[in-house]
Scaffold this motif. Sequence first.
Motif, PDB file in Angstrom:
ATOM      1  N   CYS A 160       0.786  -0.906   0.135  1.00  0.00           N
ATOM      2  CA  CYS A 160      -0.079   0.063  -0.077  1.00  0.00           C
ATOM      3  C   CYS A 160       1.071   1.294   0.023  1.00  0.00           C
ATOM      4  CB  CYS A 160      -0.914  -0.171   1.323  1.00  0.00           C
ATOM      5  SG  CYS A 160      -2.292   1.316   1.389  1.00  0.00           S
TER       6      CYS A 160
ATOM      7  N   TYR B 155      -7.384  -4.610 -11.194  1.00  0.00           N
ATOM      8  CA  TYR B 155      -5.912  -4.327 -11.545  1.00  0.00           C
ATOM      9  C   TYR B 155      -5.104  -5.055 -10.814  1.00  0.00           C
ATOM     10  CZ  TYR B 155      -8.081  -0.520 -14.193  1.00  0.00           C
ATOM     11  OH  TYR B 155      -8.658   0.141 -14.987  1.00  0.00           O
TER      12      TYR B 155
ATOM     13  N   SER C 151      -1.695  -4.538  -8.947  1.00  0.00           N
ATOM     14  CA  SER C 151      -0.997  -3.766  -8.474  1.00  0.00           C
ATOM     15  C   SER C 151       0.592  -3.922  -8.245  1.00  0.00           C
ATOM     16  CB  SER C 151      -1.387  -2.843  -7.191  1.00  0.00           C
ATOM     17  OG  SER C 151      -0.633  -1.796  -6.595  1.00  0.00           O
TER      18      SER C 151
ATOM     19  N   GLN D  12       4.474  -2.605  -6.773  1.00  0.00           N
ATOM     20  CA  GLN D  12       5.174  -1.776  -6.041  1.00  0.00           C
ATOM     21  C   GLN D  12       6.775  -1.909  -5.693  1.00  0.00           C
ATOM     22  OE1 GLN D  12       2.824   1.236  -3.091  1.00  0.00           O
ATOM     23  NE2 GLN D  12       3.704  -0.582  -1.912  1.00  0.00           N
TER      24      GLN D  12
ATOM     25  N   THR E 135      -1.553   1.918 -18.676  1.00  0.00           N
ATOM     26  CA  THR E 135      -2.613   1.566 -17.793  1.00  0.00           C
ATOM     27  C   THR E 135      -3.667   2.698 -17.973  1.00  0.00           C
ATOM     28  OG1 THR E 135      -3.177   1.164 -15.631  1.00  0.00           O
ATOM     29  CG2 THR E 135      -1.321   2.942 -16.053  1.00  0.00           C
TER      30      THR E 135
ATOM     31  N   SER F 282      -5.375   3.281 -15.398  1.00  0.00           N
ATOM     32  CA  SER F 282      -5.328   3.602 -14.136  1.00  0.00           C
ATOM     33  C   SER F 282      -4.098   4.627 -13.736  1.00  0.00           C
ATOM     34  CB  SER F 282      -5.234   2.445 -13.087  1.00  0.00           C
ATOM     35  OG  SER F 282      -5.291   2.916 -11.941  1.00  0.00           O
TER      36      SER F 282
ATOM     37  N   ALA G  83       0.063   5.611 -11.636  1.00  0.00           N
ATOM     38  CA  ALA G  83       1.272   4.838 -10.730  1.00  0.00           C
ATOM     39  C   ALA G  83       1.580   6.143  -9.746  1.00  0.00           C
ATOM     40  CB  ALA G  83       2.171   4.656 -11.672  1.00  0.00           C
TER      41      ALA G  83
ATOM     42  N   GLY H 141       5.222   2.501  -7.440  1.00  0.00           N
ATOM     43  CA  GLY H 141       4.049   1.573  -7.769  1.00  0.00           C
ATOM     44  C   GLY H 141       3.066   2.120  -8.675  1.00  0.00           C
TER      45      GLY H 141
ATOM     46  N   ALA I 116      -1.008   0.592 -10.603  1.00  0.00           N
ATOM     47  CA  ALA I 116      -2.052  -0.241 -10.723  1.00  0.00           C
ATOM     48  C   ALA I 116      -2.008  -0.674 -12.483  1.00  0.00           C
ATOM     49  CB  ALA I 116      -3.334   0.139 -10.243  1.00  0.00           C
ATOM     50  N   TYR I 117      -1.849  -1.792 -12.963  1.00  0.00           N
ATOM     51  CA  TYR I 117      -1.954  -2.116 -14.391  1.00  0.00           C
ATOM     52  C   TYR I 117      -3.168  -3.107 -14.738  1.00  0.00           C
ATOM     53  CZ  TYR I 117       2.426   0.401 -13.433  1.00  0.00           C
ATOM     54  OH  TYR I 117       3.191   1.236 -13.191  1.00  0.00           O
TER      55      TYR I 117
ATOM     56  N   VAL J  99      -5.722  -5.018  -7.057  1.00  0.00           N
ATOM     57  CA  VAL J  99      -6.449  -3.664  -6.395  1.00  0.00           C
ATOM     58  C   VAL J  99      -7.805  -3.681  -7.080  1.00  0.00           C
ATOM     59  CG1 VAL J  99      -5.164  -2.006  -7.837  1.00  0.00           C
ATOM     60  CG2 VAL J  99      -6.416  -1.293  -5.637  1.00  0.00           C
TER      61      VAL J  99
ATOM     62  N   LEU K  36      -7.679   5.148  -6.184  1.00  0.00           N
ATOM     63  CA  LEU K  36      -7.437   3.907  -5.382  1.00  0.00           C
ATOM     64  C   LEU K  36      -7.303   4.199  -4.042  1.00  0.00           C
ATOM     65  CD1 LEU K  36      -5.405   2.087  -8.116  1.00  0.00           C
ATOM     66  CD2 LEU K  36      -7.606   2.257  -7.983  1.00  0.00           C
TER      67      LEU K  36
END
Length: 366
Positions: free
Chosen positions: A47, A174, A176, A178, A199, A201, A203, A215, A217-218, A252, A283
């Motif tokens: 996280c 997605y 995620s 990191q 993505t 979303s 990063a 990190g 989310a893809y 995520v 997110l």
Amino acid sequence: MEQPLYDIAIIGLGPAGSTLARLLPDNLKIIAFDKKNDGEDSFKKPCAGMLSHHGQECFAKYGLTLPDDVLVTQLFSAKVIDLKHDSVRNYRRLYINMDRHRFDLWLKSMIPEYVDIHDSVLCRSLVKTDDCYEITVLENHQEIKYRAKYVIGADGAGSMVRKFLFPEHRIKTYMSIQQWFPARAGDPSYSLVFDGDLTDSYAWGLNKNEYYVFGGAYPMKHAREKFEEMKRRLKAYGYEFDNPVKTEACLVLSPSSLKQLCYGRDNCFLIGEAAGFISPSSLEGISYAIESAYKLGELFNRQKQVSVKDYRKAVFSLRLKLAVKMIKRHFIMGAFLRRVIMLSGLGAISMITAKPEKTGKNGKAE
Ligand SMILES: Cc1cc2nc3c(=O)[nH]c(=O)nc-3n(C[C@H](O)[C@H](O)[C@H](O)COP(=O)(O)OP(=O)(O)OC[C@H]3O[C@@H](n4cnc5c(N)ncnc54)[C@H](O)[C@@H]3O)c2cc1C
């Protein structure tokens, strides 16, 4: 060995589960499971650990004060980078940067003694019998079955409870990823990175004590390749990603419609991200986890029997907030609208630095 029948079993002690466990009344017989423990080598939830303005409001509302050892830094601005259009803007944003593992342990430490906590325990399966739920767990290398009248799925994005009781239910998901790097003097400030090719979303990059964390989310397919490509593209913006000390990955959720939320059924309730309570535009899920737990906790304190219909009603305000975030997502994640907003400079701030900042491929600010 036949286990006693509990009134409530909570599966997962992240922000949602720990908050609910703290609030449930002492006349109920409660058991709570979590796969992590208080040790340093425990499972740690991947996280960014950022508490947004919305999260801070939630803390204010519930009278929560973060202890010192959870706080890392207070951030006042965020740098937004649109890699596809080579544009960079800074915006005023108030974030509290937290040590996420310590945050989880702090919430867990407030659970009253009458809750029977079983940590380092993996819940493996769940079935509904005629009068209760039977939870099979792996505890001290042994398979044990526990029984409870109510079961609460607070087990996050990849919820085992959702999978077993609602196998058909789908929430947009997605991958995620990191990575943690040794911090260097001059690491970029808190950054939000967009690249519509990699993505839909986003990063993020930020300092966390002696580390720089990057990190994002893809989409599930080729997530790792997209993460690596994003790091490669960021090099032109002054980012250096050498010698990661840790790589972590997890699912995520990013619900794209209110129909994707999963509240539960019969005597099973889902709270936090397990239910799909997470902002699809940022997110951010910590405040939603805490709020959904408060709403369910209030119901159990008020009435003997709680139904999913009551819970659905109680989380109406969360549904409303999420509906707004679903619309906002199109502005933030939609390449065209983001481009227009960034080009207009609306809401952007000018950074004053002694040295000119390297802000784009050509080193020019917009
Ligand atoms: C990389 C990444 C960065 C994020 N950054 C932020 C951020 O900066 N700010 C923000 O607000 N949100 C952020 N989020 C979202 C946020 O982390 C979650 O939405 C939030 O933690 C949800 O809380 P929860 O209690 O519902 O679930 P979780 O925090 O996921 O907690 C679930 C708990 O259940 C336990 N568990 C799971 N399965 C089992 C099992 N089978 N048996 C036993 N125990 C189990 C886990 O150990 C865990 O403690 C981020 C998410 C990711 C993936």
